[in-house]
Scaffold this motif. Structure first.
Motif, PDB file in Angstrom:
ATOM      1  N   UNK A 129      -9.954  -2.499   8.769  1.00 14.26           N
ATOM      2  CA  UNK A 129      -8.930  -3.436   7.563  1.00 14.26           C
ATOM      3  C   UNK A 129      -9.451  -3.574   6.866  1.00 14.26           C
ATOM      4  N   UNK A 130     -11.061  -3.385   6.653  1.00 18.38           N
ATOM      5  CA  UNK A 130     -11.840  -3.675   4.906  1.00 18.38           C
ATOM      6  C   UNK A 130     -11.901  -2.727   4.536  1.00 18.38           C
ATOM      7  N   UNK A 131     -12.093  -0.806   5.267  1.00 22.20           N
ATOM      8  CA  UNK A 131     -12.310   0.056   4.574  1.00 22.20           C
ATOM      9  C   UNK A 131     -11.168   0.828   4.542  1.00 22.20           C
ATOM     10  N   UNK A 132      -9.771   0.811   4.924  1.00 23.76           N
ATOM     11  CA  UNK A 132      -8.957   1.443   4.703  1.00 23.76           C
ATOM     12  C   UNK A 132      -8.284   1.100   3.464  1.00 23.76           C
ATOM     13  N   UNK A 133      -8.247   2.451   2.862  1.00 22.29           N
ATOM     14  CA  UNK A 133      -7.756   2.969   1.343  1.00 22.29           C
ATOM     15  C   UNK A 133      -5.889   2.053   1.055  1.00 22.29           C
ATOM     16  N   UNK A 134      -5.182   2.001   2.022  1.00 17.40           N
ATOM     17  CA  UNK A 134      -3.882   1.236   2.123  1.00 17.40           C
ATOM     18  C   UNK A 134      -4.036   0.398   1.893  1.00 17.40           C
ATOM     19  N   UNK A 135      -5.764  -0.493   1.827  1.00 13.98           N
ATOM     20  CA  UNK A 135      -4.625  -2.307   1.736  1.00 13.98           C
ATOM     21  C   UNK A 135      -5.825  -2.803   0.148  1.00 13.98           C
ATOM     22  N   UNK A 136      -5.974  -1.524  -0.368  1.00 15.05           N
ATOM     23  CA  UNK A 136      -6.033  -1.758  -1.814  1.00 15.05           C
ATOM     24  C   UNK A 136      -5.521  -2.411  -2.170  1.00 15.05           C
ATOM     25  N   UNK A 137      -5.124  -3.518  -2.614  1.00  7.52           N
ATOM     26  CA  UNK A 137      -3.549  -4.367  -3.451  1.00  7.52           C
ATOM     27  C   UNK A 137      -3.466  -3.321  -4.726  1.00  7.52           C
ATOM     28  N   UNK A 138      -3.762  -2.441  -5.213  1.00  7.92           N
ATOM     29  CA  UNK A 138      -3.278  -1.549  -6.277  1.00  7.92           C
ATOM     30  C   UNK A 138      -4.241  -0.549  -6.611  1.00  7.92           C
ATOM     31  N   UNK A 139      -3.959   0.000  -7.019  1.00 11.68           N
ATOM     32  CA  UNK A 139      -4.710   1.655  -7.600  1.00 11.68           C
ATOM     33  C   UNK A 139      -4.063   2.808  -8.180  1.00 11.68           C
ATOM     34  N   UNK A 140      -4.854   3.440  -9.297  1.00  9.07           N
ATOM     35  CA  UNK A 140      -3.849   5.062  -9.276  1.00  9.07           C
ATOM     36  C   UNK A 140      -5.360   5.699  -9.485  1.00  9.07           C
ATOM     37  N   UNK A 141      -4.783   7.312  -9.959  1.00  7.06           N
ATOM     38  CA  UNK A 141      -5.556   7.923 -10.133  1.00  7.06           C
ATOM     39  C   UNK A 141      -4.485   9.355 -10.522  1.00  7.06           C
TER      40      UNK A 141
END
Length: 810
Positions: A129-141
């Motif tokens: 859960x800590x390392x899953x990118x899908x749990x990052x609140x927001x991101x753009x790229x």
């Protein structure tokens, strides 16, 4: 004394700066690692400098760039399944070829006793859960994606087998000079947890084509994260080796350890494969686990069992960014089409994605992201070379440049762009022919009542107008010896087709007591329409219809309109319209209707270009709800009634068990009206061993029951290949259970036609063996169902119904 001190300073300073400069001097080494036999790049090869702890790994293209604070005397290359290589002396640019040892990862043996890989896997699972990118609140790229198709030409180069003929030699020369197909795209990506994302495609280029039809293929082929319980690869679900209890289902073997100069950052290379005594849809490959947060640094995965249609392999490369998150920065998907043969070679598609400008602190609104998963900007296909050079990060190879030059020329000569549009229209049932489109659904059909039907339907295409479309059809049924015809006029009131006004007239057949929804389609390859083959009670219907189809809010599609219908049954039937005991029998009737319907699909995603919007589906249940008001005197209608219809579809996958499809159907009519407006039992029983039709009762005759209140559930559970695993025979077993109940007020008003009502409840159950005989595009199997409950026959053998199952790969 002072002069002596100055002398010491003058002597010391040059020595000090010389030492600092010597220590700060960097030695850079770069190059590429590839397979010695195939020249294919090798991803994630471990590289060690001077037999120390400093080094690195190659990226998905086999490239590496190393920095050392001391002269590089040697480089050691190691990779699972390849012979290690020690290289010295070393140049600034080193191209390396590793020799394969010729064994598969599946042959790796696991030593007895405590497996050191298990502790690493348990730590990785604990930190998912800590390392899953899908749990990052927001991101753009911003991503640069490239996909190309070539051919697996190893068999042509090999000396084994028959000598290559002239066509095979030409094929080999062709694919050594260029690719079969090349596509590039640049997209701006936005993400809001959990699971809400949008790609805004700002640039596309496709060899031979101008329209970016396939721009979303790369991103849809593999999951963006390797941390879920299930890994979705090309639409199939696989049990993740990094999931709870994976030690009991997978073999893990610690293959290598990669050390870093950064304290506390060691990477463990672990090979994995399903245990031989466990039967499930699993993966095999390599995991690179960093002890910095016990996160995945790299992953290589492919289905553990080969597929006769398509082989697929994925690679993902993660980086630790901003000292906070592990994030996938490079992805690769390799697809081999095993069922297509090109001169002893097979087509291979390779898609790569490179991500840059990754930002985690940009707060996004849910309205901004919305439900458009992929949006193509109008100027995406017109970007110049300066734009492409900036986003590629590197220039095109000679092979890639030659592909564009050659295929673009072929595309202009052979109109590949129009043919690609034709293929897309072929799937939807419309084939463009210049200024008009041929309606393929009107060419032929069959039902027990109508017999064989043949006809033609022509409609104006987008080349004539993107706003207005007109057309019509004519056909003839050889069983009922009746002509059918109709015409329609459609207006696109919204740019992407989210609001359409349709005006139509038809003189055609309708199923008596059938149920239709405002967005139904009649594509012949849809298994739900196989039921039409067995229908023996139909009504000749003249219909005038005006319907507005539009999208409301994010996940709701609605239809609203008015209909005038004149119906005449094609079988012996009369309706008693009399009152106070005085019978008035009539057989043909007129209805004036107001129809309002909705389709609710939570989480549905779309791809949108400048003209249209196409659904990518949803993983949640889909609900249809429709209300019909019949009014006496409205459009010449003879009856007052209210009708409510409901339909729900839910498809879900259960690990180790398989895929389940549940359909619910319900209808309610509040007044006694002729049988054309009633509800039959959705029977699809027919004589002989014929096709199985889902969402129907295979042991029930089509007109056996008549209801004004009706409810049914249709459940099919497909085990896939979880029960049968062999190299030659792998049918897909399925369990089937269907049940329904109904009632009918005033059955005495329905004369001459024989029918029953369903107050006691109807049930059937059975099993199917799908895909016993398989081809590249379809599979044939068998299904056997048994009619039970209150409506079963006294003779058991009469309750059994056999069917052929026919499934398509698309």
């Amino acid at each position: 004394m002072k002069s002596f001190s100055n002398f010491r300073i003058y002597i010391f300073l040059p020595l000090f700066f010389s030492a600092v400069m010597l220590h700060a001097q960097e030695y850079r080494i770069s190059g590429r690692v590839s397979d010695s036999a195939t020249a294919e790049p090798l991803a994630f090869v471990n590289i060690v400098i001077n037999d120390g702890r400093q080094g690195g790994v190659t990226d998905i293209d086999g490239r590496y760039s190393l920095v050392s604070h001391e002269p590089v005397r040697s480089l050691r290359f190691s990779y699972v399944g390849y012979r290690p290589l020690l290289l010295k002396p070393v140049k600034e640019t080193v191209q390396v070829k590793l020799v394969s040892l010729g064994f598969e990862l599946s042959e790796v043996l696991i030593a007895a006793g405590e497996n050191p890989a298990h502790r690493i896997i348990r730590n990785t699972v604990a930190n998912r859960k800590i390392n899953d990118p899908e749990n990052i609140p927001y991101y753009t790229y911003t991503s640069y994606d490239k996909m190309y198709f070539t051919a697996d030409a190893d068999s042509l180069r090999s000396g084994d087998g028959p000598e290559a003929d002239s066509s095979e030699i030409r094929m080999l020369r062709f694919i050594e000079r260029q690719h079969l197909f090349l596509m590039e795209s640049v997209a701006e990506h936005q993400y809001i947890a959990p699971g809400r994302s949008k790609d805004r495609v700002i640039a596309t280029r496709i060899s031979g084509l101008k329209d970016p039809l396939f721009v979303f293929l790369i991103s849809s082929m593999q999951s963006n994260s390797f941390y879920g319980e299930l890994i979705d690869i090309a639409g199939s679900n696989y049990i993740n080796p990094v999931s709870r209890g994976s030690e009991q289902r997978y073999f893990f073997s610690l293959q290598d350890t990669i050390y870093s100069e950064t304290p506390g950052d060691t990477t463990f290379v672990i090979a994995y494969k399903p245990r031989p005594d466990r039967n499930f849809d699993g993966l095999k490959g390599l995991l690179y686990i960093s002890n910095n947060g016990w996160a995945i640094r790299n992953v290589i995965a492919e289905p553990a069992r080969p597929d006769e249609k398509m082989g697929i392999r994925i690679r993902q490369m993660y980086e630790f960014l901003d000292g906070r998150y592990w994030f996938p920065v490079q992805l690769e998907t390799e697809i081999t089409f095993n069922n297509l043969n090109m001169n002893r070679s097979r087509p291979v598609g390779i898609g790569k994605s490179y991500r840059r400008d990754i930002v985690f602190d940009t707060v996004l609104s849910r309205r901004e992201v919305g439900n458009i998963a992929v949006e193509l900007t109008p100027d995406a296909a017109g970007r110049d070379e300066t734009f492409w050079f900036y986003h590629r990060g590197d220039s095109l190879s000679l092979k890639e440049r030659y592909t564009y030059q050659t295929i673009d020329s072929i595309g202009r000569v052979h109109r590949l762009d129009q043919k690609a549009k034709g293929f897309a229209a072929l799937v939807s049932g419309r084939l463009p022919l210049g200024w008009v489109e041929l309606d393929l659904n009107r060419l032929s059909r069959y039902s027990k009542y109508e017999g064989f039907y043949t006809g033609i339907g022509l409609y104006t295409g987008n080349r004539l107008s993107r706003i207005v479309q007109a057309g019509g059809y004519w056909g003839y049924g050889f069983g009922d010896q009746q002509a059918k015809y109709g015409g329609e006029l459609s207006f696109r009131l919204q740019r992407h087709g989210n609001m359409m006004l349709n005006l139509s007239y038809t003189n055609d057949l309708d199923e008596s007591a059938g149920t239709t929804f405002f967005d139904d389609n009649n594509q012949p390859l849809n298994a739900l329409n196989y039921r039409r083959f067995y229908i023996d009670r139909m009504e000749l219907t003249e219909r005038y219809r005006a319907m507005l189809d539009f999208r409301l809010l994010r996940y709701i599609r609605m239809g609203a309109g008015i209909v005038r219908e004149y119906k005449r049954p094609g079988f012996g039937y009369a309706f008693d319209r009399g009152t106070d005991g005085i019978g008035v029998l009539t057989s043909d009737h007129t209805y004036g209707k107001i129809i309002t319907g909705l389709r609710f699909a939570w989480g549905e995603k779309f791809i949108r270009d400048k003209d249209s919007q196409i659904s990518l589906g949803t993983t949640y249940p889909i609900l249809w709800l429709q209300y019909t008001a019949g009014r006496e005197g409205f459009l010449g209608g003879q009856f007052d009634f209210n009708r409510l219809d409901l339909r729900l579809k839910w498809t879900f996958y259960t690990p180790y068990i398989g895929n389940t499809v549940v359909w619910l159907a319900a209808s309610y009519i509040d007044q006694a009206v002729p049988c054309s407006e009633m509800v039959n039992g959705r029977g699809s029983s027919g004589n002989g061993f014929s096709l199985f039709s889902p969402v129907s009762f295979s042991t029930m005759k089509p007109g056996e029951f008549l209801n004004d209140r009706f409810g049914a559930v249709f459940i099919t559970h497909n085990f896939g290949k979880l029960l049968f695993r062999s190299g030659y025979f792998e049918p897909e077993p399925a369990l089937i259970f269907n049940a329904g109940i109904g009632s009918l007020d005033h059955p005495e008003k329905h004369r001459y036609a024989q029918f029953r009502t369903m107050e006691k409840g109807y049930a059937e159950a059975g099993f199917a063996l799908n895909n016993i005989i398989k081809s590249s595009f379809s599979g044939i199997g068998i299904a056997v169902l048994y009619r039970g409950g209150a409506y079963s026959y006294d003779r058991p053998g009469k309750n059994i119904m056999g069917r052929l199952t026919l499934n398509y790969s698309f």
